[in-house]
Design a protein around this motif. Sequence first.
Motif: not given
Lengths: 423, 164
Positions: A144, A148, B154-155, A51, B157-158
């Motif tokens: 996950t 986050a 995840i993507k 992330a 947040v990234r």
Amino acid sequence: MSQPQTMSQKILSSRAGLPSVEPGAIVEAAVDMVLANDVSAPMMIRGFKEAGGERVFDPARVVLVADHFTPNKDVASALIVNEMSEFASSQRLEHRFEGGRSGVAHVLLAEQGLTLPGELIIGGDSRALTYGALGAFATGVGATDLAAALVTGRTWFKVPETIRVQLSGELGPWVGGMDIALALLNTLGPEGAHYQSLEFHGPLVEALSMEARQTISNLMVESGAKAALFPVDQATTDYLAGKAKRSWHSVAPDPEAAYSRTIELDVSGLEPLAARPHLPHDVAPAHSAGYEPVNQVFIGSCAAARLEDLRVAAKVLEGRTVHPRVRLMVIPATPALALAALREGLTETFVAAGGMVGPPSCGPCAGGHLGVLAPGEVAVATANRNYRGRMGHPGSRIYLAGPAVAAASAILGRLASPTEVVS
Amino acid sequence: MISGRAWVFGDHISSDAIVPARYLNQRNPRSWAGVVLADLRPEFAEQLGFGDFIVAGRNFGCGSSREQAPMAIKTAGVGAVIAHSFSRMFYRNAFNLGLPVFACPEAASLVHDGDRLRLDLFSGAIQDLDQESSFQAEAVDPYLAEMVSAGGLIKKVRKQITGH
Ligand code: SF4
């Protein structure tokens, strides 16, 4: 004037920065504590890096606990603990538990004053519900979600409806938190609290010890509950005195709050219970739940291995001997409990009776370590899951019960009620 | 719109049955994909076509919070899971990972094993091409739908923190 709200709604709305939240709505909320153990940490650390995370949102609000496979049972587990340890060091985490300082997370965190009333807590383990005993909205999530939250300090929640659980009556001898929890699971069934939060009410609550409350909140996830909150009262305040690592604010439901339904349990006349293989909801009085020979008795786990439970077990075992066929394993859940058990002479009672006393850890609870069952073997455990194969071979069978029943069963070599041993 | 064949499973398929605990100390997600649901249908992982569907009964994914379960299903190439209902933690983990899941009690009870299905990922409209019938899945919250189209949490947040 905002809408009347349950405890869960109040905690979620305060952390989401909203005046109120409605069941069914999805909100993003700030978390007070993030817990990972040796099963969820590796995926969490990987997700954190993917992330783009560099520093965790707050090194004082992330806790890592190696409890499932400690002391490391093989090279794979040792590698996981290494990875956790490196992450904790490089991120300067204030709360990390390994080796002789570790214990079962869900007992340890409450005991260390790291989970407090009114807080919003996520744990990479389904048993995070346990902190509801202190009046926290605490729930289990996947790795996950942890990753986050490490980056942003926030996570998303679908606001649950709340079931009101009304507890009343007087507890009889040898009846405790585990029996109340099993009686509730029996009433709720496997899906009875799906997507919902439980809130405990009624005259019995103030008579329940913090230990019993933790046992009850711990087991409610078996009915699909998202959180299981006890009110914050004098017992909570007393328990936290000198322990709490942060300041905290009490939280109480509004009198007009709306509940999806009410379930009632009057504990008067409740006998010591046991859940039969292979379902925690298949509950019967311990003296008639099953007659098969028992091979192993496990007094431990995050369900019921706190001081009160160890004292009850010792009282039954004092001056008696474990049945020759039975392997009795007693695992105090944390180092502080191990020390207290030693000082009070409980450890001596267990060993003198023919039991083994293990290092603070999950022990055989998840079937990975320290006391795995062979095909055809029968166990009685003060734990929380008895699904097929949970403690070893799929052909083994597990009964769940409180510490009094577990200790009596160790002596008689079959499932037994404590009154069959102690007059 | 995606299409594939239906693999039908029963009620209360636990995360233990999806990825048995004995594989949890593996590190490569591909190793979980290779054993997904193998204790229930040994041929599943091997014969699964890319984009095929899992169609299941009540409480799919119940039991432990292990994220290895939806991860294995996604990595194996399943297009979507359609079930009567989902366990809370599986449902949540699935959206976080970007695995499309749809609650549709009607499809769960009427679709036969091996039927060819077509699914509109946005509307949740399901067509059974073999039975010439159609079903409508329960609406997905827009917040969750957005997370799946972003490729998972995840993507998302990234993107928030790095801008790409
Ligand atoms: S004691 Fe058992 S239920 Fe509790 S965290 Fe450990 S393995 Fe899970």
